[in-house]
Enzyme design. Sequence first.
Site, PDB file in Angstrom:
ATOM      1  CG  ASP A  11      -5.039   5.705  -4.439  1.00 47.29           C
ATOM      2  OD1 ASP A  11      -4.363   6.750  -4.511  1.00 47.29           O
ATOM      3  OD2 ASP A  11      -4.102   4.526  -4.123  1.00 47.29           O
ATOM      4  CD  GLU A  34      -5.275   3.029 -12.687  1.00 45.76           C
ATOM      5  OE1 GLU A  34      -5.367   1.883 -13.010  1.00 45.76           O
ATOM      6  OE2 GLU A  34      -4.446   3.297 -11.517  1.00 45.76           O
ATOM      7  CG  ASP A  54       1.139   5.031  -6.329  1.00 42.19           C
ATOM      8  OD1 ASP A  54       1.177   3.933  -5.650  1.00 42.19           O
ATOM      9  OD2 ASP A  54       0.169   5.880  -5.905  1.00 42.19           O
ATOM     10  CB  SER A  55       3.296   0.105 -10.314  1.00 44.01           C
ATOM     11  OG  SER A  55       4.264  -0.459  -9.453  1.00 44.01           O
ATOM     12  CG  ASP A  92       1.842  -6.211  -4.599  1.00 42.93           C
ATOM     13  OD1 ASP A  92       2.333  -4.839  -4.493  1.00 42.93           O
ATOM     14  OD2 ASP A  92       1.132  -6.551  -3.736  1.00 42.93           O
TER      15      ASP A  92
END
Length: 291
Positions: free
Chosen positions: A96, A116, A165-166, A168
């Site tokens: 994002d 990403e 920043d993964s 869940d």
Amino acid sequence: MILSNKEKFPHVFFNEYDKVNRCGVFTEIDRIIYSEETPYQNIDIYETPAFGKLFALDGVIMTRDLDEYIYHEMISHVPLFLHREPKNVLVIGGGDGGTVREVLKHPSVEKVMLCEIDKTVIEAAKKYLTNISYELNNPKVEIYYEDGSKFVSNFTNYFDVIIVDSTDPMEGEGKSLFTKDFYRHCFEALKEDGVFSAETEEPFLKKEWMVKAYNLIKSVFNITKLYMGYVPQYQPGVWTWTFASKNIDPIKDFDSQKVRNFEKELKYYNEEIHVASFSLPNFVKRMIQEI
């Protein structure tokens, strides 16, 4: 998951439902801005009256306009302010763009590699989440569409900061970022004074994953500390991250003056929040066997 009956109801409702714990939240939405199924996940972006734009993956809230800055500031600035002069930063996940935005507030940063796995996430964020994603077009940013667990294994003694920043870990690709091999590759990819942070879930509904991630990181890094923050966009309203390094302590080596002298806007994070976030309640200390 979308619940909709336009003949009976004037609004559509977004439903985030935790199948394991049988609980969820409902958010009224004005319209569906974007929806697509990729080889990796379902991507949905909504316009909501309460939270602005809301971004979800597989029916789970990832970020929303109203309060996204809390999560993004905490995962980013805690490690960044602990490094003497961060220049090369790796962000794994975070399509994002919110974490990249916060990283680039630090003037010493020369390059941000963003890894990403799902290209469509970044394309959708650039088009529809412009107040979060605008730094993705910064010339300092290099974007790689790869599996982060494999990507980081290509580097040794290279990065000043690594931020995970993964999504869940419950399903799909997120699980590969919650393994000892992955954290060991991160350790090896960091310079001697490098620092690391990762989202590590929360201590109520997903406490098993929080404990697992913390213990795996601790088994690899010399210094490992769990920290917490108030994050209302995620159930149940609190979140944890784990800071780790080879030789930097997040409290003893923290220079609060650097934060006070910082010229860019910080809406949540400050020097008091930094210190307080590492003060854990007793039930969390017991979970990670620190009491």
